[in-house]
Design a protein around this motif. Structure first.
Motif, PDB file in Angstrom:
ATOM      1  N   UNK A 257      10.118  46.800   7.231  1.00 30.41           N
ATOM      2  CA  UNK A 257      11.297  45.932   7.150  1.00 30.41           C
ATOM      3  C   UNK A 257      11.822  45.949   5.717  1.00 30.41           C
ATOM      4  N   UNK A 258      13.106  46.308   5.569  1.00 30.12           N
ATOM      5  CA  UNK A 258      13.732  46.372   4.243  1.00 30.12           C
ATOM      6  C   UNK A 258      14.998  45.516   4.286  1.00 30.12           C
ATOM      7  N   UNK A 259      14.891  44.249   3.915  1.00 30.20           N
ATOM      8  CA  UNK A 259      16.028  43.333   4.066  1.00 30.20           C
ATOM      9  C   UNK A 259      17.302  43.793   3.377  1.00 30.20           C
ATOM     10  N   UNK A 260      17.196  44.388   2.192  1.00 29.39           N
ATOM     11  CA  UNK A 260      18.404  44.762   1.444  1.00 29.39           C
ATOM     12  C   UNK A 260      19.124  45.963   2.046  1.00 29.39           C
ATOM     13  N   UNK A 261      18.476  46.634   3.029  1.00 27.42           N
ATOM     14  CA  UNK A 261      19.133  47.742   3.723  1.00 27.42           C
ATOM     15  C   UNK A 261      19.562  47.358   5.141  1.00 27.42           C
ATOM     16  N   UNK A 262      19.494  46.057   5.457  1.00 29.53           N
ATOM     17  CA  UNK A 262      19.913  45.608   6.781  1.00 29.53           C
ATOM     18  C   UNK A 262      18.739  45.117   7.600  1.00 29.53           C
ATOM     19  N   UNK A 263      19.059  44.630   8.782  1.00 29.03           N
ATOM     20  CA  UNK A 263      18.044  43.985   9.621  1.00 29.03           C
ATOM     21  C   UNK A 263      17.117  44.987  10.296  1.00 29.03           C
ATOM     22  N   UNK A 264      17.604  46.206  10.578  1.00 31.05           N
ATOM     23  CA  UNK A 264      16.793  47.189  11.307  1.00 31.05           C
ATOM     24  C   UNK A 264      15.605  47.646  10.464  1.00 31.05           C
ATOM     25  N   UNK A 265      14.451  47.805  11.104  1.00 32.70           N
ATOM     26  CA  UNK A 265      13.260  48.285  10.410  1.00 32.70           C
ATOM     27  C   UNK A 265      13.281  49.805  10.337  1.00 32.70           C
ATOM     28  N   UNK A 266      12.712  50.343   9.242  1.00 34.56           N
ATOM     29  CA  UNK A 266      12.726  51.794   8.998  1.00 34.56           C
ATOM     30  C   UNK A 266      11.441  52.428   9.506  1.00 34.56           C
ATOM     31  N   UNK A 267      11.530  53.452  10.343  1.00 40.51           N
ATOM     32  CA  UNK A 267      10.340  54.245  10.665  1.00 40.51           C
ATOM     33  C   UNK A 267      10.137  55.310   9.592  1.00 40.51           C
ATOM     34  N   UNK A 268       9.023  55.237   8.881  1.00 42.91           N
ATOM     35  CA  UNK A 268       8.778  56.138   7.749  1.00 42.91           C
ATOM     36  C   UNK A 268       7.470  56.883   7.977  1.00 42.91           C
TER      37      UNK A 268
END
Length: 361
Positions: A257-268
């Motif tokens: 979860x990266x709040x400053x990049x938006x609500x969607x969580x990043x699959x890394x």
């Protein structure tokens, strides 16, 4: 020419240790650049190699010879300093030949070596001029010529372009790179300018607080940094870092979860499992943003730097210490103060441990 090796090299000034057990190997013919912020120890390390600073502990070899405590004149190195250090009352020819003359080299051999160095550096038409009649770039070429005539095993450059203007720096950067290819010499070059490091080096050594953070090719350090410091230092503009929290972890992939990049969580992608709730840093370079991609971020533009073929948009985001930098290409550019909807591929993201700064691969 010759290879150079440092084994657990240490430098102390009294009780203060400034170089901490440096291990480094530089191959014969390499162009190696020491880079790092002011005070990181890069010039001190270079001066230790030159013999201008005593090595407190450890071992140093050049071409297989132990030179740890050898006199500077016997090490087979030649140094070009930040200042030109030319004799103002001597002509170009006299400046270039002075060291050989003092060393007792025969006149015919001096003339041959100086003429050859002048040809390589395109100084033939200036040999009877004195330094005051030369431009900054010409003076620096004379200083380099003075090093060339000694035919050393290793050339050492201590921020030789820092006194030149921007355009001349670029020209001299190209000239030194060409000189390296022409001579096939082992060269070690110190700079705080990571652009110089990226464009000139076969091998970059990133230093911080007297320690090597990472060493490798420019492409290796840019694409595969070991930690936050190297990732942020190598690359211009710098890499963007975002605070993230692991929300799920599976073999080969974590969701952050990266709040400053938006609500969607990043699959890394990572090779090991992390713990849900673990704090991480996500790294994305400015060029990783594009008009299309699996993920989108909504930003507000503060400032745009227009550089012709490319522009950089800067956006302040809540909770982040540095503005987000986005590389923009093409003719359609957003306006300052307006919104920017930008895409990116999470596969390009790098993951770092928030506490240690170490890369999580």
């Amino acid at each position: 020419m010759a290879e150079l090796a440092l084994k657990q090299a240490v430098k102390r000034y009294g009780a203060t240790q400034v170089i901490h057990g440096v291990d480094l190997e530089i191959d014969d013919g390499d162009f190696c650049v020491f880079v790092g912020p002011s005070g990181c120890g890069k010039s001190t390390l270079l001066r230790m190699i030159a013999g201008l600073e005593e090595t407190s502990d450890g071992r140093m070899t050049i071409g297989g010879r132990d030179v740890t405590h050898m006199d500077p004149a016997k090490r087979g190195v030649s140094m070009v300093f930040q200042t030109y250090a030319l004799y103002p009352h001597m002509t170009v020819r006299e400046n270039m030949s002075f060291g050989l003359k003092i060393g007792g080299t025969p006149k015919a051999e001096i003339a041959k070596k100086v003429d050859e160095a002048a040809r390589i550096l395109k100084l033939t038409d200036y040999m009877d001029r004195k330094p005051k009649a030369l431009s900054g770039g010409q003076r620096q070429r004379v200083a380099i010529g003075r090093a060339i005539v000694r035919q050393p095993d290793v050339f050492l450059f201590d921020e030789p372009l820092s006194n030149l203007d921007a355009e001349l720096r670029v020209e001299m950067r190209v000239e030194i790179a060409k000189l390296h290819k022409q001579l096939g010499a082992t060269m070690i070059y110190v700079t705080h300018d990571q652009v110089e490091a990226m464009t000139m080096a076969d091998k970059i050594v990133v230093l911080r607080d007297g320690r090597i953070e990472q060493a490798g090719s420019p492409a290796k350090l840019y694409e595969d940094p070991d930690n936050l410091f190297v990732a942020g230092f190598i690359g211009s503009p710098r890499m963007n870092f975002f605070d993230g929290t692991v929300v799920a972890s599976d073999t080969g992939q974590v969701t952050v979860s990266v709040p400053s990049l938006g609500a969607a969580a990043l699959p890394v992608r990572v090779s090991r499992q992390l713990v849900a709730g673990q704090k991480v840093k996500i790294g994305l370079r400015p060029e990783h943003f594009a008009s299309d991609g699996p993920m989108r971020a909504e930003l507000e533009i503060d400032v745009i730097e227009n550089l012709g073929g490319v522009s950089y948009a800067y956006s302040s985001t809540e909770g982040e210490a540095h503005p987000v930098i986005v590389e923009l290409r093409g003719t359609a550019r957003p306006t300052e103060g307006g919104p920017l909807s930008i895409a990116f591929d999470p596969a390009a993201a790098l993951v770092f441990d928030s506490e240690s700064g170490a890369r999580i691969r």
